[in-house]
Enzyme design. Sequence first.
Site, PDB file in Angstrom:
ATOM      1  N   TRP A 102      67.628  13.712  -2.885  1.00 15.79           N
ATOM      2  CA  TRP A 102      67.956  12.289  -2.771  1.00 15.79           C
ATOM      3  C   TRP A 102      69.178  11.901  -3.576  1.00 15.79           C
ATOM      4  O   TRP A 102      69.989  11.072  -3.139  1.00 15.79           O
ATOM      5  CB  TRP A 102      66.742  11.437  -3.137  1.00 15.79           C
ATOM      6  CG  TRP A 102      65.716  11.514  -2.049  1.00 15.79           C
ATOM      7  CD1 TRP A 102      64.500  12.127  -2.089  1.00 15.79           C
ATOM      8  CD2 TRP A 102      65.849  10.988  -0.723  1.00 15.79           C
ATOM      9  NE1 TRP A 102      63.865  12.021  -0.873  1.00 15.79           N
ATOM     10  CE2 TRP A 102      64.671  11.325  -0.018  1.00 15.79           C
ATOM     11  CE3 TRP A 102      66.851  10.271  -0.058  1.00 15.79           C
ATOM     12  CZ2 TRP A 102      64.466  10.970   1.315  1.00 15.79           C
ATOM     13  CZ3 TRP A 102      66.652   9.920   1.265  1.00 15.79           C
ATOM     14  CH2 TRP A 102      65.472  10.256   1.931  1.00 15.79           C
ATOM     15  N   ASP A 172      67.929   5.324  -9.654  1.00 16.22           N
ATOM     16  CA  ASP A 172      67.040   5.267  -8.498  1.00 16.22           C
ATOM     17  C   ASP A 172      65.655   5.682  -8.974  1.00 16.22           C
ATOM     18  O   ASP A 172      65.396   6.852  -9.244  1.00 16.22           O
ATOM     19  CB  ASP A 172      67.563   6.216  -7.414  1.00 16.22           C
ATOM     20  CG  ASP A 172      66.669   6.265  -6.180  1.00 16.22           C
ATOM     21  OD1 ASP A 172      65.557   5.707  -6.218  1.00 16.22           O
ATOM     22  OD2 ASP A 172      67.085   6.890  -5.183  1.00 16.22           O
ATOM     23  N   LYS A 196      56.192   4.313  -2.285  1.00 14.02           N
ATOM     24  CA  LYS A 196      55.617   5.394  -3.090  1.00 14.02           C
ATOM     25  C   LYS A 196      54.492   4.839  -3.965  1.00 14.02           C
ATOM     26  O   LYS A 196      53.346   5.227  -3.839  1.00 14.02           O
ATOM     27  CB  LYS A 196      56.676   6.041  -3.984  1.00 14.02           C
ATOM     28  CG  LYS A 196      57.949   6.463  -3.270  1.00 14.02           C
ATOM     29  CD  LYS A 196      57.740   7.577  -2.276  1.00 14.02           C
ATOM     30  CE  LYS A 196      59.085   8.073  -1.746  1.00 14.02           C
ATOM     31  NZ  LYS A 196      58.944   9.077  -0.678  1.00 14.02           N
TER      32      LYS A 196
END
Length: 367
Positions: A102, A172, A196
């Site tokens: 990511w 992030d 999540k």
Amino acid sequence: MNHLNFSGGPGVLPATVLAETQQAIECVPEVGLSILGISHRSDWFAGVVDEAERNIRQLLQLPESHAVLFLQGGATLQFSMIPMLLLRHRRQTADYLRTGYWSAKAIPEARLEGDVRVLWDGEPWGFRRLPRPDELAYSDTAAYLHYVSNETVEGIQFHAIPGLDRVTRVCDMSSDFLSRPFDPERFDLIYAHAQKNIGPAGVTVVILRRDLLHRAPDGLPTLLDYRTHLNAHSIYNTPPVFAIYVVLLVTRWLLNDIGGLDRMDAINRQKAASLYEVIDDSDGFYDGWAAREDRSLMNVVFRLPTADLEAAFLHQATDQGFSGLKGHRSLGGIRASIYNAMTPEAVDSLCRFMWEFADANHSTGEF
């Protein structure tokens, strides 16, 4: 059979939140309408946004110097909005840590806006570990430092905050936001999509230091300008009412049922320790992907000795009600994601299955 959701995302939601959500889909009692049909311009929904923000502030002990926004577009849109704000038209370089799948995705988007330096790249180590402090040559003049706190694909997580406090720090936190306490004043911008730990897909929480907005360049598209959403209290255009409402319910659960982030962190550490104990005590049958000091508390990634054993493991796990254990398509293997709402009892059940599977295959001589 009700399966246990060990998927990398969307993650499991608390049982009480699911029950409240089911009720809200039928009818929100204080409104008399389904949550799916309540106006985003209603006073009720403005109160939802206000309470969700207050709860996040309470959980993080967040000062008024930082604003809380509920945006759309996932973390992926933040890959662009952040350099638009902090890098466009600047004679500076942004520093990025490339620690996994990511964080690597964020770098090409930033390069559309200005100069980017990859301060550290974990690819030569297979993204199995994070940088050590002596491997990072920080720049005092960087526009900002960007990193991902937890890489869901590889199962590696920062357990200390990298960077220089005098340089703008951007993180992030999509996969570990509200899973543990941290000092929010050390961050200038945090972003986390919800699916999540904090809700369903459709909403992204952004926390940013208000004075960052003084650096906004001219000519930003209206919807991609943080000031637009701050001035509109996150209701500039039609927001994801349902998703934000569920975030509210999850923050209530964290505050009232769990008792805050210190307690949530203790529960998450217990769950992760149970799974890593199986891996470490399996005599090599299970091979953990991440370096031990960088292991994630959210995503436990491991391999089995052969592809056939991995296939059998996944097949039998599914039959026994464990869902979402197949590793990310870019890496393969097995991944058990144990986000906030995954109960210790469910993790214990997975551990028992892992022991039984290992014992059966040891005894048959397949390993």
